[in-house]
Design an enzyme around this catalytic site. Structure first.
Site, PDB file in Angstrom:
ATOM      1  N   ASP A 168      -7.318  -3.519   7.852  1.00 36.76           N
ATOM      2  CA  ASP A 168      -6.818  -3.811   6.506  1.00 36.76           C
ATOM      3  C   ASP A 168      -7.585  -5.007   5.950  1.00 36.76           C
ATOM      4  OD1 ASP A 168      -5.333  -3.561   4.249  1.00 36.76           O
ATOM      5  OD2 ASP A 168      -3.508  -4.450   5.057  1.00 36.76           O
TER       6      ASP A 168
ATOM      7  N   GLU B 276      -9.757   6.025  15.487  1.00 37.43           N
ATOM      8  CA  GLU B 276     -10.124   4.609  15.370  1.00 37.43           C
ATOM      9  C   GLU B 276      -8.976   3.842  14.711  1.00 37.43           C
ATOM     10  OE1 GLU B 276     -13.631   4.543  12.882  1.00 37.43           O
ATOM     11  OE2 GLU B 276     -14.295   6.433  13.764  1.00 37.43           O
TER      12      GLU B 276
ATOM     13  N   ASP C 108       0.822  -1.213   0.000  1.00 34.91           N
ATOM     14  CA  ASP C 108       0.000   0.000   0.000  1.00 34.91           C
ATOM     15  C   ASP C 108       0.855   1.261   0.000  1.00 34.91           C
ATOM     16  OD1 ASP C 108      -2.179  -1.589   0.041  1.00 34.91           O
ATOM     17  OD2 ASP C 108      -2.822  -1.116   2.073  1.00 34.91           O
TER      18      ASP C 108
ATOM     19  N   PHE D 230       2.270   1.880  -3.412  1.00 31.97           N
ATOM     20  CA  PHE D 230       1.193   2.327  -4.294  1.00 31.97           C
ATOM     21  C   PHE D 230       0.867   3.800  -4.035  1.00 31.97           C
ATOM     22  CE2 PHE D 230      -3.271   3.022  -5.358  1.00 31.97           C
ATOM     23  CZ  PHE D 230      -3.323   2.515  -6.658  1.00 31.97           C
TER      24      PHE D 230
ATOM     25  N   SER E 248     -12.794   6.821  -0.523  1.00 33.52           N
ATOM     26  CA  SER E 248     -11.547   6.410   0.126  1.00 33.52           C
ATOM     27  C   SER E 248     -11.039   7.567   0.978  1.00 33.52           C
ATOM     28  CB  SER E 248     -10.510   6.035  -0.929  1.00 33.52           C
ATOM     29  OG  SER E 248     -10.233   7.149  -1.745  1.00 33.52           O
ATOM     30  N   LEU E 249     -10.009   7.314   1.789  1.00 38.87           N
ATOM     31  CA  LEU E 249      -9.469   8.351   2.668  1.00 38.87           C
ATOM     32  C   LEU E 249      -8.122   8.842   2.155  1.00 38.87           C
ATOM     33  CD1 LEU E 249     -10.184   6.755   6.161  1.00 38.87           C
ATOM     34  CD2 LEU E 249     -11.396   8.683   5.156  1.00 38.87           C
TER      35      LEU E 249
END
Length: 681
Positions: free
Chosen positions: A130, A126, A43, A46, A93-94
């Site tokens: 994954d 929080e 990740d 990416f 998405s964040l």
């Protein structure tokens, strides 16, 4: 002038080509991630590619195209096997952050987007799971639909598979219509079992729990979902205000009241300093969880503010993900070297293109053994996933076969020892190659390193490079020569990079080691199968090494905790003439080989029959020191909280163990100071 125009045109063509190749790469990685349920890179890698594309497209907007991957949530919808469904509200998405400065800038942007910039903002923290994002719809309390995120606008109907996840209730506790969102994960305990089973069946293993969860949920056969034991945690309610929910913290309570599972972790904080402290805490604490977390999510706690703060094309402006350093990354396997250990075992080691992993630079990683290389089909030149086993030792997980060029080379095992050139052997029933030459310099060095280690004789100043140097110069030939180094004190002091003070400290440490507990000395000898636990057990039961050396296999088997392999190993060790000579010499040098607490007194049985466990960061002891202190006084160390536990010693930032002990109500909880008071009587 013509040259300048040519250079500019040439430069622009290079930028255009770079943007094109970046898009091509990102689209390929997206395809494998969302369609094939496989990660070709981590990740973190990416995200770096995506940031590079965003910057280039920002600097050169003339080369930006529609539907660029820098503005779209990845999707699995091109080749979906499931029915497509439009989300009632987009599943965005964040944005990602990797340091506290990014978090601080996020908080500043939140304030700028509000009409009242001086308003005090609370944030909900929080854990970021994954797994695979899911939206579940209940009508009149009954589960009627479950949809994957897809491209954020349109997802896949996976209702049939979701119904096979036992922890997602088919009916919630209130007869209401509601849409909730969460993450489907594969618990780490189930992930390990699944990969073990796949290895036994000669199937390719999953690189990580996320790939396993995603691949499982998108199976056409729902029985596979049931078998693999997926789990799910919920963290979001669509249109939460409709249920009179005012904050994200209240959302968690509402979800729990409905019977929906949450992580239970939703901490409300207001300053960047508080967030930084909790980020540091959870970076360590996450290792105790039974699910993968790759970071934390920070959201504005007050739901009413979300619309005012707003959204980008693919992310909410009122939330951000803080990503932990990658536990798994990809890099290139450049070569393989073969390393000889203290037992003669020859282990393949991957030589890698340097990469950052879990906050440190990594150039080498374990390949375990040749059979593992064959089973995983790892080749020189491969792009490989690496991770840290137990957060310590880097290891190669698997190759990324999809990016092979055809130039990769098969790994061939050695026939002779890479250190002493002796022909290697393979013992019956074992997978490892072995050097049978007991005089092999690598074996001797490994034995010495093991002997002087912290868990063994704890001799400071004898690192691997110093040991190698002393071996080459002839000052030591085996472990017994360590205790004769004082005879060469003047010569050693003249060696480059050592000096008088270093040698004095080393010799002092060697002298102190003579008084180590018998159990530590026993461990340091390196008897096959004898680790810390069995070293301690055998020391207690035998009292002296003379008694232990005279025990028969049957007598050893009578000791609770000793099995056939251990009994035979100990028996054979003491029948070997070379080992007898080593012990004789060590005794002459004054090394302790008897349990000084054989004769029980009130003082050394203070903790007899009592069980202990410690949690959090200890300030007055190392973990090994406190364990030794407990065992020295007759106590037993446990690995977890249970009804068998008598005392829990609590350090700084204690977490779930303390909570569990408090819930049991039968465990006596001690601070380090209280523990020391009991020890001192």
């Amino acid at each position: 002038m013509k040259i300048e125009k040519y250079n500019r045109r040439n430069n622009m063509e290079n930028i255009k080509e770079k943007i094109f190749k970046l898009r091509e790469k990102i689209e390929k990685y997206n395809y494998y991630y969302y369609v094939k349920n496989e990660s070709l890179i981590s990740d973190t890698e990416f995200d770096l590619l995506l940031k590079e594309l965003e910057k280039l497209e920002g600097d050169y907007p003339e080369y930006k195209k529609e539907n660029t991957p820098s503005e779209n949530v990845g999707s699995s919808l091109k080749e979906t096997k499931f029915k497509k469904i439009v989300h009632k509200k987009p599943m965005l998405s964040l944005s990602n952050s990797y340091n506290i400065k990014d978090v601080e800038q996020f908080m500043e942007r939140v304030n700028k987007n509000l009409e009242n910039e001086d308003k005090k903002i609370d944030y909900a923290l929080e854990v970021k799971l994954d797994g695979l994002s899911i939206s579940v719809i209940y009508e009149k309390g009954k589960l009627i639909k479950a949809i994957t995120r897809g491209d954020g606008e349109i997802g896949e109907d996976v209702t049939e598979n979701i119904l096979e996840i036992q922890t997602i209730p088919k009916y919630i506790k209130e007869n209401i219509n509601i849409e909730v969102r969460g993450e489907v994960v594969l618990p780490l305990s189930n992930f390990e079992k699944l990969n073990k089973k796949r290895l036994e069946n000669n199937e390719e293993i999953f690189a990580n729990p996320r790939n396993a969860a995603s691949g499982t949920l998108r199976q056409l056969d729902s029985n596979i979902v049931k078998e693999r034991g997926l789990d799910a945690y919920f963290y979001f309610i669509v249109d939460g205000e409709n249920y009179e929910i005012k904050t994200q913290e209240e959302s968690f309570r509402f979800l729990n009241n409905l019977g929906l599972k949450t992580t239970g972790i939703c901490e409300v904080l207001s300053t960047v300093e508080e967030l930084d402290q909790r980020i540091e805490y959870w970076a360590k604490k996450r290792e105790e969880l039974d699910y993968e977390t790759d970071g934390l999510v920070i959201k504005v706690n007050e739901l009413e503010l979300w619309e005012e703060i707003g959204y980008t094309t693919k992310s909410p402006r009122w939330a951000i993900a803080y990503k932990f350093p990658a536990k798994q990354v990809t890099t290139i396997l450049k070569d393989v070297t073969w390393q000889v250990g203290r037992t003669g075992k020859v282990t393949p080691v991957a030589e890698l293109e340097e990469v950052e992993l879990s906050g440190s630079k990594v150039k080498r990683a374990s390949l375990h053994n040749y059979e593992e290389i064959l089973r995983k089909d790892i080749r020189i030149g491969d792009r490989v996933f690496i991770e840290k086993a137990a957060e310590i030792i880097p290891q190669v997980v698997m190759p990324v076969k999809e990016v092979r060029t055809g130039e990769e080379k098969t790994i061939v095992p050695p026939e002779i020892c890479p250190v002493c050139a002796t022909k290697l052997i393979k013992e019956d029933g074992l997978v490892d190659l072995k050097c049978p030459n007991l005089e092999c310099p690598a074996i001797i060095q490994g034995q010495i390193e093991y002997f002087v280690s912290r868990d063994g004789m704890n001799i400071n100043g004898l690192g691997s490079k110093i040991i190698e140097r002393f071996l080459q110069l002839g000052y030591i030939k085996d472990i017994t020569d360590i205790y004769n180094l004082k005879e060469h004190k003047e010569e050693l002091e003249t060696l480059e990079k050592l000096g008088k003070k270093s040698i004095e400290n080393l010799l002092n440490s060697i002298e102190i080691s003579k008084e180590r507990d018998y159990s530590k000395t026993l461990y340091a000898l390196g008897i096959p199968y004898i680790g810390k636990f069995l070293g301690n057990l055998l020391a207690k039961e035998s009292g002296t090494i003379e008694k232990l050396s005279l025990m028969s296999v049957d007598e050893l088997l009578e000791i609770d905790g000793v099995g056939d392999k251990v009994a035979e190993s100990v028996y054979n060790y003491f029948r070997d003439e070379k080992n007898k000579e080593i012990i004789r010499k060590l005794k002459e040098y004054g090394v302790n080989f008897e349990n000084k607490f054989v004769e029980k007194t009130d003082e050394n049985t203070k903790f007899q029959g009592k069980t202990f466990l410690f949690t959090g960061k200890l300030e007055k002891f190392t973990r090994e020191e406190i364990k030794e202190e407990i065992e020295k006084l007759g106590g037993t160390n446990l690995s977890g909280v249970s009804k068998k536990l008598d005392y829990l010693i609590v350090g700084k930032d204690a977490g779930s163990k303390l909570k569990k002990a408090e819930e049991l109500g039968t465990v006596k909880i001690l601070s380090e100071e209280e523990f020391l008071e009991i020890v001192k009587g």
